[in-house]
Design a protein around this motif. Structure first.
Motif, PDB file in Angstrom:
ATOM      1  N   ARG A  81       0.803  -1.224   0.000  1.00 39.45           N
ATOM      2  CA  ARG A  81       0.000   0.000   0.000  1.00 39.45           C
ATOM      3  C   ARG A  81       0.834   1.270   0.000  1.00 39.45           C
ATOM      4  O   ARG A  81       0.348   2.328  -0.389  1.00 39.45           O
ATOM      5  CB  ARG A  81      -0.962   0.005   1.188  1.00 39.45           C
ATOM      6  N   ALA A  82       2.076   1.188   0.419  1.00 40.50           N
ATOM      7  CA  ALA A  82       2.935   2.378   0.427  1.00 40.50           C
ATOM      8  C   ALA A  82       3.574   2.638  -0.938  1.00 40.50           C
ATOM      9  O   ALA A  82       4.176   3.690  -1.149  1.00 40.50           O
ATOM     10  CB  ALA A  82       4.016   2.230   1.490  1.00 40.50           C
ATOM     11  N   LEU A  83       3.443   1.697  -1.864  1.00 42.55           N
ATOM     12  CA  LEU A  83       4.007   1.898  -3.206  1.00 42.55           C
ATOM     13  C   LEU A  83       3.274   3.039  -3.895  1.00 42.55           C
ATOM     14  O   LEU A  83       2.068   3.217  -3.717  1.00 42.55           O
ATOM     15  CB  LEU A  83       3.860   0.634  -4.058  1.00 42.55           C
ATOM     16  N   PRO A  84       3.991   3.786  -4.711  1.00 43.70           N
ATOM     17  CA  PRO A  84       3.319   4.814  -5.500  1.00 43.70           C
ATOM     18  C   PRO A  84       2.271   4.156  -6.397  1.00 43.70           C
ATOM     19  O   PRO A  84       2.498   3.078  -6.933  1.00 43.70           O
ATOM     20  CB  PRO A  84       4.444   5.423  -6.340  1.00 43.70           C
ATOM     21  N   ARG A  85       1.130   4.813  -6.532  1.00 43.17           N
ATOM     22  CA  ARG A  85       0.080   4.240  -7.373  1.00 43.17           C
ATOM     23  C   ARG A  85      -0.725   5.348  -8.020  1.00 43.17           C
ATOM     24  O   ARG A  85      -0.749   6.477  -7.540  1.00 43.17           O
ATOM     25  CB  ARG A  85      -0.820   3.305  -6.584  1.00 43.17           C
ATOM     26  N   ILE A  86      -1.358   4.966  -9.114  1.00 44.29           N
ATOM     27  CA  ILE A  86      -2.228   5.897  -9.834  1.00 44.29           C
ATOM     28  C   ILE A  86      -3.388   5.096 -10.391  1.00 44.29           C
ATOM     29  O   ILE A  86      -3.226   3.952 -10.816  1.00 44.29           O
ATOM     30  CB  ILE A  86      -1.454   6.653 -10.941  1.00 44.29           C
ATOM     31  N   SER A  87      -4.572   5.689 -10.341  1.00 40.75           N
ATOM     32  CA  SER A  87      -5.775   5.013 -10.816  1.00 40.75           C
ATOM     33  C   SER A  87      -6.039   5.350 -12.281  1.00 40.75           C
ATOM     34  O   SER A  87      -5.707   6.426 -12.755  1.00 40.75           O
ATOM     35  CB  SER A  87      -6.983   5.446  -9.984  1.00 40.75           C
ATOM     36  N   LYS A  88      -6.645   4.387 -12.972  1.00 38.13           N
ATOM     37  CA  LYS A  88      -7.081   4.599 -14.349  1.00 38.13           C
ATOM     38  C   LYS A  88      -8.518   5.081 -14.321  1.00 38.13           C
ATOM     39  O   LYS A  88      -9.264   4.687 -13.428  1.00 38.13           O
ATOM     40  CB  LYS A  88      -6.969   3.302 -15.150  1.00 38.13           C
ATOM     41  N   PRO A  89      -8.934   5.863 -15.259  1.00 33.51           N
ATOM     42  CA  PRO A  89      -8.145   6.415 -16.365  1.00 33.51           C
ATOM     43  C   PRO A  89      -7.136   7.430 -15.838  1.00 33.51           C
ATOM     44  O   PRO A  89      -7.374   8.118 -14.856  1.00 33.51           O
ATOM     45  CB  PRO A  89      -9.189   7.074 -17.260  1.00 33.51           C
ATOM     46  N   PHE A  90      -5.994   7.482 -16.501  1.00 36.47           N
ATOM     47  CA  PHE A  90      -4.898   8.334 -16.060  1.00 36.47           C
ATOM     48  C   PHE A  90      -5.140   9.798 -16.374  1.00 36.47           C
ATOM     49  O   PHE A  90      -5.564  10.135 -17.469  1.00 36.47           O
ATOM     50  CB  PHE A  90      -3.584   7.935 -16.738  1.00 36.47           C
ATOM     51  N   ASN A  91      -4.848  10.628 -15.420  1.00 31.65           N
ATOM     52  CA  ASN A  91      -4.720  12.055 -15.662  1.00 31.65           C
ATOM     53  C   ASN A  91      -3.276  12.221 -16.124  1.00 31.65           C
ATOM     54  O   ASN A  91      -2.343  11.890 -15.385  1.00 31.65           O
ATOM     55  CB  ASN A  91      -4.984  12.830 -14.364  1.00 31.65           C
ATOM     56  N   GLN A  92      -3.070  12.700 -17.347  1.00 37.49           N
ATOM     57  CA  GLN A  92      -1.721  12.742 -17.907  1.00 37.49           C
ATOM     58  C   GLN A  92      -0.759  13.591 -17.079  1.00 37.49           C
ATOM     59  O   GLN A  92       0.403  13.222 -16.921  1.00 37.49           O
ATOM     60  CB  GLN A  92      -1.758  13.228 -19.354  1.00 37.49           C
ATOM     61  N   THR A  93      -1.227  14.688 -16.545  1.00 37.63           N
ATOM     62  CA  THR A  93      -0.357  15.540 -15.732  1.00 37.63           C
ATOM     63  C   THR A  93       0.066  14.805 -14.471  1.00 37.63           C
ATOM     64  O   THR A  93       1.249  14.795 -14.117  1.00 37.63           O
ATOM     65  CB  THR A  93      -1.059  16.870 -15.377  1.00 37.63           C
ATOM     66  N   ALA A  94      -0.880  14.175 -13.799  1.00 38.32           N
ATOM     67  CA  ALA A  94      -0.569  13.424 -12.579  1.00 38.32           C
ATOM     68  C   ALA A  94       0.362  12.257 -12.879  1.00 38.32           C
ATOM     69  O   ALA A  94       1.293  11.974 -12.107  1.00 38.32           O
ATOM     70  CB  ALA A  94      -1.849  12.937 -11.923  1.00 38.32           C
ATOM     71  N   LEU A  95       0.139  11.576 -14.007  1.00 38.12           N
ATOM     72  CA  LEU A  95       0.996  10.464 -14.402  1.00 38.12           C
ATOM     73  C   LEU A  95       2.419  10.941 -14.648  1.00 38.12           C
ATOM     74  O   LEU A  95       3.380  10.339 -14.173  1.00 38.12           O
ATOM     75  CB  LEU A  95       0.440   9.777 -15.646  1.00 38.12           C
ATOM     76  N   ARG A  96       2.565  12.025 -15.371  1.00 32.60           N
ATOM     77  CA  ARG A  96       3.901  12.576 -15.644  1.00 32.60           C
ATOM     78  C   ARG A  96       4.617  12.928 -14.346  1.00 32.60           C
ATOM     79  O   ARG A  96       5.786  12.579 -14.164  1.00 32.60           O
ATOM     80  CB  ARG A  96       3.803  13.822 -16.519  1.00 32.60           C
ATOM     81  N   GLU A  97       3.916  13.616 -13.453  1.00 31.88           N
ATOM     82  CA  GLU A  97       4.526  14.039 -12.191  1.00 31.88           C
ATOM     83  C   GLU A  97       4.951  12.836 -11.351  1.00 31.88           C
ATOM     84  O   GLU A  97       6.034  12.826 -10.771  1.00 31.88           O
ATOM     85  CB  GLU A  97       3.571  14.927 -11.402  1.00 31.88           C
ATOM     86  N   LEU A  98       4.107  11.814 -11.299  1.00 28.45           N
ATOM     87  CA  LEU A  98       4.432  10.631 -10.522  1.00 28.45           C
ATOM     88  C   LEU A  98       5.618   9.882 -11.126  1.00 28.45           C
ATOM     89  O   LEU A  98       6.537   9.473 -10.409  1.00 28.45           O
ATOM     90  CB  LEU A  98       3.214   9.705 -10.424  1.00 28.45           C
ATOM     91  N   CYS A  99       5.627   9.716 -12.437  1.00 30.24           N
ATOM     92  CA  CYS A  99       6.738   9.032 -13.097  1.00 30.24           C
ATOM     93  C   CYS A  99       8.055   9.757 -12.881  1.00 30.24           C
ATOM     94  O   CYS A  99       9.079   9.144 -12.582  1.00 30.24           O
ATOM     95  CB  CYS A  99       6.462   8.865 -14.583  1.00 30.24           C
ATOM     96  N   VAL A 100       8.045  11.068 -13.008  1.00 28.30           N
ATOM     97  CA  VAL A 100       9.260  11.861 -12.781  1.00 28.30           C
ATOM     98  C   VAL A 100       9.710  11.689 -11.338  1.00 28.30           C
ATOM     99  O   VAL A 100      10.891  11.454 -11.050  1.00 28.30           O
ATOM    100  CB  VAL A 100       9.045  13.344 -13.151  1.00 28.30           C
ATOM    101  N   SER A 101       8.785  11.779 -10.415  1.00 31.35           N
ATOM    102  CA  SER A 101       9.097  11.653  -9.005  1.00 31.35           C
ATOM    103  C   SER A 101       9.699  10.295  -8.654  1.00 31.35           C
ATOM    104  O   SER A 101      10.674  10.202  -7.917  1.00 31.35           O
ATOM    105  CB  SER A 101       7.818  11.879  -8.190  1.00 31.35           C
ATOM    106  N   VAL A 102       9.135   9.232  -9.206  1.00 28.34           N
ATOM    107  CA  VAL A 102       9.562   7.871  -8.852  1.00 28.34           C
ATOM    108  C   VAL A 102      10.771   7.429  -9.668  1.00 28.34           C
ATOM    109  O   VAL A 102      11.734   6.886  -9.125  1.00 28.34           O
ATOM    110  CB  VAL A 102       8.393   6.881  -9.027  1.00 28.34           C
ATOM    111  N   PHE A 103      10.736   7.646 -10.965  1.00 30.89           N
ATOM    112  CA  PHE A 103      11.770   7.100 -11.825  1.00 30.89           C
ATOM    113  C   PHE A 103      13.003   7.980 -11.974  1.00 30.89           C
ATOM    114  O   PHE A 103      14.076   7.488 -12.308  1.00 30.89           O
ATOM    115  CB  PHE A 103      11.200   6.763 -13.208  1.00 30.89           C
TER     116      PHE A 103
END
Length: 106
Positions: A81-103
């Protein structure tokens, strides 16, 4: 269609795409073959959940973002549950921010 949109967003971020991977067995083979820097994983691949293989990936230090069409934390085992997660359908801005933050840490 969703996979193609997702692939486009990730490529715009400079990601090299491995997949999409349709089942858990292929997931492990792809990781062993390609040694990725990170993973964006749907929790359900053709009826099988990825939670059985997540410990292997995490143990290797692989940054993981989990995705689901359900925004219900109780569907995710407590250990993950502590892993970063995002729900579908993806909000592209939120997805980009999360990917940058994690990766980007890698």
């Amino acid at each position: 269609m969703i996979a193609l949109d997702l692939e486009s967003v990730l490529q715009d971020l400079g990601c090299e795409i491995i997949g999409p991977v349709a089942n858990v067995e292929d997931l492990l083979r792809q990781f062993e073959t390609h040694h990725p820097d990170g993973a964006l994983l749907d929790i359900n691949l053709r009826g099988k959940q990825v939670f059985a293989v997540l410990p292997q990936l995490i143990k290797q230090g692989l940054p993981v973002i989990i995705t689901s069409g359900y925004d219900d934390i109780t569907l995710i085992p407590k250990d993950f549950r502590a892993l970063p997660r995002i729900s579908k359908p993806f909000n592209q801005t939120a997805l980009r921010e999360l990917c940058v933050s994690v990766f980007a840490k890698r």
